[in-house]
Design an enzyme around this catalytic site. Structure first.
Site, PDB file in Angstrom:
ATOM      1  N   GLY A 521      52.623  48.395  33.777  1.00  0.00           N
ATOM      2  CA  GLY A 521      51.806  49.383  34.465  1.00  0.00           C
ATOM      3  C   GLY A 521      50.733  48.690  35.262  1.00  0.00           C
ATOM      4  O   GLY A 521      50.708  47.463  35.404  1.00  0.00           O
ATOM      5  N   GLY A 523      46.339  49.161  36.216  1.00  0.00           N
ATOM      6  CA  GLY A 523      45.086  49.880  36.063  1.00  0.00           C
ATOM      7  C   GLY A 523      44.048  49.364  37.032  1.00  0.00           C
ATOM      8  O   GLY A 523      44.370  48.715  38.038  1.00  0.00           O
ATOM      9  N   GLY A 524      42.787  49.691  36.729  1.00  0.00           N
ATOM     10  CA  GLY A 524      41.704  49.275  37.611  1.00  0.00           C
ATOM     11  C   GLY A 524      41.547  47.774  37.682  1.00  0.00           C
ATOM     12  O   GLY A 524      41.088  47.226  38.681  1.00  0.00           O
ATOM     13  N   PHE A 525      41.926  47.070  36.628  1.00  0.00           N
ATOM     14  CA  PHE A 525      41.814  45.613  36.603  1.00  0.00           C
ATOM     15  C   PHE A 525      42.905  44.970  37.438  1.00  0.00           C
ATOM     16  O   PHE A 525      42.673  44.042  38.201  1.00  0.00           O
ATOM     17  CB  PHE A 525      41.895  45.140  35.154  1.00  0.00           C
ATOM     18  CG  PHE A 525      41.725  43.657  34.966  1.00  0.00           C
ATOM     19  CD1 PHE A 525      40.485  43.130  34.669  1.00  0.00           C
ATOM     20  CD2 PHE A 525      42.798  42.785  35.083  1.00  0.00           C
ATOM     21  CE1 PHE A 525      40.299  41.773  34.483  1.00  0.00           C
ATOM     22  CE2 PHE A 525      42.630  41.420  34.911  1.00  0.00           C
ATOM     23  CZ  PHE A 525      41.372  40.924  34.608  1.00  0.00           C
ATOM     24  N   GLY A 526      44.120  45.478  37.295  1.00  0.00           N
ATOM     25  CA  GLY A 526      45.266  44.904  37.985  1.00  0.00           C
ATOM     26  C   GLY A 526      46.533  45.201  37.219  1.00  0.00           C
ATOM     27  O   GLY A 526      46.533  45.963  36.234  1.00  0.00           O
ATOM     28  N   PRO A 527      47.660  44.601  37.597  1.00  0.00           N
ATOM     29  CA  PRO A 527      48.932  44.868  36.918  1.00  0.00           C
ATOM     30  C   PRO A 527      48.968  44.247  35.520  1.00  0.00           C
ATOM     31  O   PRO A 527      48.328  43.236  35.253  1.00  0.00           O
ATOM     32  CB  PRO A 527      49.967  44.200  37.841  1.00  0.00           C
ATOM     33  CG  PRO A 527      49.196  43.139  38.558  1.00  0.00           C
ATOM     34  CD  PRO A 527      47.811  43.673  38.737  1.00  0.00           C
ATOM     35  N   VAL A 528      49.756  44.914  34.648  1.00  0.00           N
ATOM     36  CA  VAL A 528      49.942  44.447  33.274  1.00  0.00           C
ATOM     37  C   VAL A 528      51.425  44.167  33.080  1.00  0.00           C
ATOM     38  O   VAL A 528      52.279  44.998  33.415  1.00  0.00           O
ATOM     39  CB  VAL A 528      49.447  45.479  32.252  1.00  0.00           C
ATOM     40  CG1 VAL A 528      49.630  44.955  30.831  1.00  0.00           C
ATOM     41  CG2 VAL A 528      47.983  45.815  32.508  1.00  0.00           C
ATOM     42  N   LYS A 542      47.503  40.743  31.432  1.00  0.00           N
ATOM     43  CA  LYS A 542      46.791  41.529  32.439  1.00  0.00           C
ATOM     44  C   LYS A 542      46.274  40.564  33.508  1.00  0.00           C
ATOM     45  O   LYS A 542      45.487  39.670  33.219  1.00  0.00           O
ATOM     46  CB  LYS A 542      45.646  42.310  31.797  1.00  0.00           C
ATOM     47  CG  LYS A 542      44.990  43.289  32.747  1.00  0.00           C
ATOM     48  CD  LYS A 542      44.227  44.396  32.016  1.00  0.00           C
ATOM     49  CE  LYS A 542      43.064  43.880  31.240  1.00  0.00           C
ATOM     50  NZ  LYS A 542      42.218  44.987  30.722  1.00  0.00           N
ATOM     51  N   ASP A 639      33.890  52.838  29.226  1.00  0.00           N
ATOM     52  CA  ASP A 639      35.123  53.227  29.942  1.00  0.00           C
ATOM     53  C   ASP A 639      36.175  53.695  28.938  1.00  0.00           C
ATOM     54  O   ASP A 639      37.344  53.319  29.018  1.00  0.00           O
ATOM     55  CB  ASP A 639      35.646  52.048  30.759  1.00  0.00           C
ATOM     56  CG  ASP A 639      36.643  52.497  31.833  1.00  0.00           C
ATOM     57  OD1 ASP A 639      36.606  53.680  32.201  1.00  0.00           O
ATOM     58  OD2 ASP A 639      37.439  51.661  32.294  1.00  0.00           O
TER      59      ASP A 639
END
Length: 831
Positions: A521, A523-528, A542, A639
């Site tokens: 998936g 998210g805000g951090f980047g791809p996992v 991550k 968060d």
């Protein structure tokens, strides 16, 4: 046989002669009286020889003390402990000196050069009444007619009734506690731990950080007085591997850092086998010598130079030719390079200024006084016999040379030739400068094209490396050294408290070069990505995206926080990768992904029965309670949302993503920030609008999450067409209408406990109250959820829903009609 000391023998002979001369016995002629005195003298001096032959190397408790005319000699007669008066001094000192150095002869070596240790250097005995003994407590003490003499012996840490003090052949005077059979039980005190101005083979010079004890040398004030002078050499208290000479507490000279068996500022290591020991408890220098060499030492003399017999010297910072490592002395402008002080013998025609007796100055300190005074033209010691005190003369006095004088005076001299040389060199240097500029300009022009060509590429790589080094330095206490887990087949330690580093190559190998099929998936951090180590261990990776709103601050925050947090409901960070622009976090793999993967999907949501949901609610509450109250750090997550709740094999929840977390002090309850971070829909009103963050901010987010788990609905979706409520507004409307059970997820079966569901909705509405003080703490939340006997208060109208509150008399903030809650905001300025 009665053994008498030399002073007693002398007194007996004196009184016997007086008695025989005064008696005027008729039967005894003058020749007879002289014969009697001669015979008795021979007997007594023979007795004295026997007394001398009985010299010992130890004194014990209860034994006759060591008196002024007596001494101790080491077993092989290398060293002697005795009383002495150096030079013309009247005071008596107890010290250790070489007995008769091989190849030198005692008569040819001054007392100053033979003495290696003084017990009472700052407290001389006034007369010959001194005696060294071991008192009833087993401690060494110097007594005299005037009372006890303060000495280093008072440093003995413990008392002992069976103590013996022995002078060893290495020059160490040791106080030991003996066992009944005469063997040594323990060492109570030793002179090697309290050196004066000399270091012998086997002694130490440095610092014990555990006890604070320092092994240092302080020179005599002059060669005639053992009192502590102005120069001291010892280990650097800042912990660097070097020795420092101090003058009156100021750094005077340094050895430089120890490396490869030598000090940086010494061209070569001097005679002897030197060893520098450095660990967390102590740093010190010691040395040993060949067994055939029995007369070797280093001493710091009154002028600050470290010298030795048959050895080299260092630490000479004289004005003309200072050693490497000297700290430049600050002199007034009047002391130009063409001035110096010359030693002369004679008189000054005029009185000078004499410093008072309280100024027990050495000749070096006297020179310093004169150099700092621009009107001073000469200086000298006040006492010629001791070489101490200070007298300086100004420009109105003149020097008169005389061979009959016994006073050494240092007179200011000016060398015009030296000044001319200095000026010429200065002019030559100025003349050469334009050549230097010309050569520099030519070389710069030649290299300009090449520099421009390489500049951007080198600069970019250098910045990347510098950032990587800086980040590794900042995380030094948190991560292990790079390379420990570089290989992807290494097994991870599940009990580790530090974060390990991976190489980028091992991460790429584990994810099949970040293949799309391994992507879990984004998210805000980047791809996992999902990764698998060769040993079979599965990991979650991550990868920080360059387009991410989050950055280095969040990356460092996550690493530094998670290494210090250990709880079953917090995700475990296994390691990280920092290489160039790549910033990667490696977590334990959660096979059931995140809570939103099930909760907001209609088909997968059926797999979450009420027992699973209640287990997730309780686990998240326990994790937050740990962060707020029981962890080593008071942490505000900031968060908390469904996508940051990961699920393991057994659907147990684990809070993840601490990149936006905030650390509070133990007594701190809230803070203001201009950097608003988090996810819309989960932010408390005081945080989103005013930038006020507290533990109640996380309570608000938990309340939103609780309502989502019960209803299976996203908070940001729009409900009811006549009133575009979000989930909080819908829950409040149903609560006010008495139809709150309609909020329950329709996918839950009818057997789900209605009272427990209503209780969870009640707690959720309490957590999303508008005012922080109206919200419960996580301690109260856990109690409300686990204890059905606790009476729950009725909630007030929550914040962030579209209707205007008639009850509170104020306008509420309407929420935009978002249909997704996965967007994290990393930077937003508070109003």
């Amino acid at each position: 046989m009665l053994v008498l000391s030399p002073p007693i023998i002398a007194r007996i002979l004196k009184r016997l002669s007086r008695c025989l001369n005064n008696a005027k016995l008729p039967f005894m002629s003058t020749e007879t009286r002289n014969s009697v005195i001669l015979t008795l003298s021979c007997y007594l001096f023979l007795n004295s020889a026997i007394y001398a032959g009985a010299e010992r190397d130890s004194i014990s408790r209860g034994q006759q003390p060591l008196r002024d005319w007596e001494s101790l000699s080491s077993a092989n007669k290398v060293f002697k402990l005795k009383y002495f008066s150096p030079g013309n001094t009247k005071g008596r000192y107890l010290g250790i000196c070489y007995n008769t150095p091989p190849d030198y002869g005692e008569a040819n070596l001054p007392l100053y050069d033979r003495t290696v240790w003084v017990a009472n250097r700052n407290n001389p005995i006034a007369d010959a009444s001194g005696s060294l003994l071991i008192d009833t407590d087993g401690k060494l003490k110097i007594n005299s007619r005037g009372g006890d003499i303060t000495s280093v012996f008072n440093s003995a840490p413990v008392a002992s009734i069976n103590a013996t003090a022995t002078l060893l052949d290495n020059g160490n005077f040791v106080l030991r506690e003996l066992n009944p059979d005469g063997s040594v039980n323990q060492t109570l005190w030793q002179s090697f731990d309290y050196p004066t101005d000399t270091i012998l083979p086997g002694m130490r010079m440095g610092i014990n950080f555990k006890t604070g004890h320092q092994w240092s040398l302080t020179g005599w004030i002059s060669k005639e007085l053992p009192s502590a002078g102005s120069f001291t050499i010892g280990g650097d208290p800042n912990g660097t591997n070097q020795l420092i000479i101090w003058y009156k507490g100021n750094v005077y000279w340094t050895t430089g850092i120890w490396s490869n068996g030598r000090f940086a500022n010494l061209a070569k290591l001097l005679d002897g086998d030197f060893t520098f020991i450095s660990n967390e408890n102590e740093k010190y220098l010691t040395y040993s010598v060949n067994e055939n060499v029995s007369f070797l030492y280093y001493r710091i003399d009154p002028s600050g130079i470290v010298m030795g017999i048959v050895l080299g010297s260092f630490g000479d910072c004289s004005f003309l030719k200072p050693d490497e490592g000297c700290v430049k002395k600050t002199l007034p402008d009047c002391r130009k390079p063409d001035y110096w002080f010359e030693s002369r013998v004679g008189y000054m025609l005029g009185d000078g200024y004499r410093f008072g007796e309280s100024y027990n100055l050495s000749i070096f300190e006297c020179q310093d006084k004169c150099e700092q005074n621009c009107s001073c033209v000469a200086y000298a010691s006040r006492t010629t016999q001791y070489g101490t005190g200070c007298e300086i003369w100004n420009k109105e006095t003149n020097f008169y040379a005389s061979g009959y004088a016994d006073r050494e005076i240092f007179v200011l001299k000016r060398d015009a030739g030296r000044e001319s040389t200095y000026v010429r060199e200065k002019h030559k240097l100025a003349a050469r400068k334009w050549w230097i500029w010309l050569i520099t300009a030519f070389c710069g022009t030649t290299l300009l094209a090449f520099t421009i060509f390489c500049f951007f590429n080198v600069r970019l790589k250098g910045m990347v490396r510098a950032k990587t080094r800086m980040l590794l330095n900042e995380l030094e206490d948190t991560i292990t050294s790079p390379g420990k887990y570089n290989q992807p087949n290494d097994t991870m330690d599940k009990k580790m408290s530090q974060v390990n580093t991976f190489s980028f190559e091992s991460i790429a190998m584990a994810t099949n070069n970040f293949a799309d099929e391994n992507k879990l998936g984004e998210g805000g951090f980047g791809p996992v990505y999902k990764g698998t180590l060769p040993c079979g261990q599965e990991i979650a990776i991550k990868r920080l995206s360059r387009s991410s709103g989050q950055g280095m601050r969040e990356f460092k925050n996550e690493i530094q926080l998670i290494a210090k947090l250990q709880h079953t409901n917090l995700v475990r960070l296994l390691g990280c990768c920092i290489q160039g622009e790549e910033k990667i976090l490696v977590y334990e793999y959660m096979p059931n992904k995140s809570l939103d993967f099930f909760l907001f999907n209609w088909n997968r949501g059926e797999l979450l029965n009420w027992t699973d949901r209640m287990n997730i609610i309780g686990g998240v509450a326990q994790g937050l309670l740990y962060l707020h109250k029981y962890s080593r750090l008071r942490v505000i997550h900031r968060d908390l949302k469904a996508s940051n709740i990961l699920l393991d094999h057994d659907m147990n929840p684990k809070i993840s993503d601490f990149g936006l977390a905030r650390i509070f002090e133990v007594q701190q309850t809230e803070a203001n920030t201009r950097r608003i971070v988090g996810t819309y829909g989960y932010m408390s009103p005081e945080y989103a609008i005013k930038g006020i963050v507290s533990m109640k901010s996380d309570v608000f987010s938990f309340g939103v999450l609780l309502l989502e788990i019960v209803s299976g609905k996203r908070n940001h979706n729009c409900y009811r067409s006549e009133h575009p409520f979000n989930l909080i507004g819908l829950a409040w409307e149903l609560w006010m209408e008495g139809r709150v059970l309609e909020l329950m997820d329709s996918r839950l079966d009818d057997s789900s406990p209605k009272d427990q569901i209503m209780r969870c909705i009640n707690v959720g509405l309490l957590c999303v109250q508008d005012r922080p003080e109206d919200r419960p703490s996580m301690t109260d939340v856990v109690s409300m959820l686990t204890n059905n006997t606790v009476q729950l208060p009725a909630p007030k109208q929550p914040s962030f829903f579209t209707e205007s509150s008639s009850h509170e008399g104020k306008s509420e903030i309407a929420t935009e009609n978002y249909c997704s809650n996965i967007l994290s905001i990393s930077i937003m300025e508070a109003r």
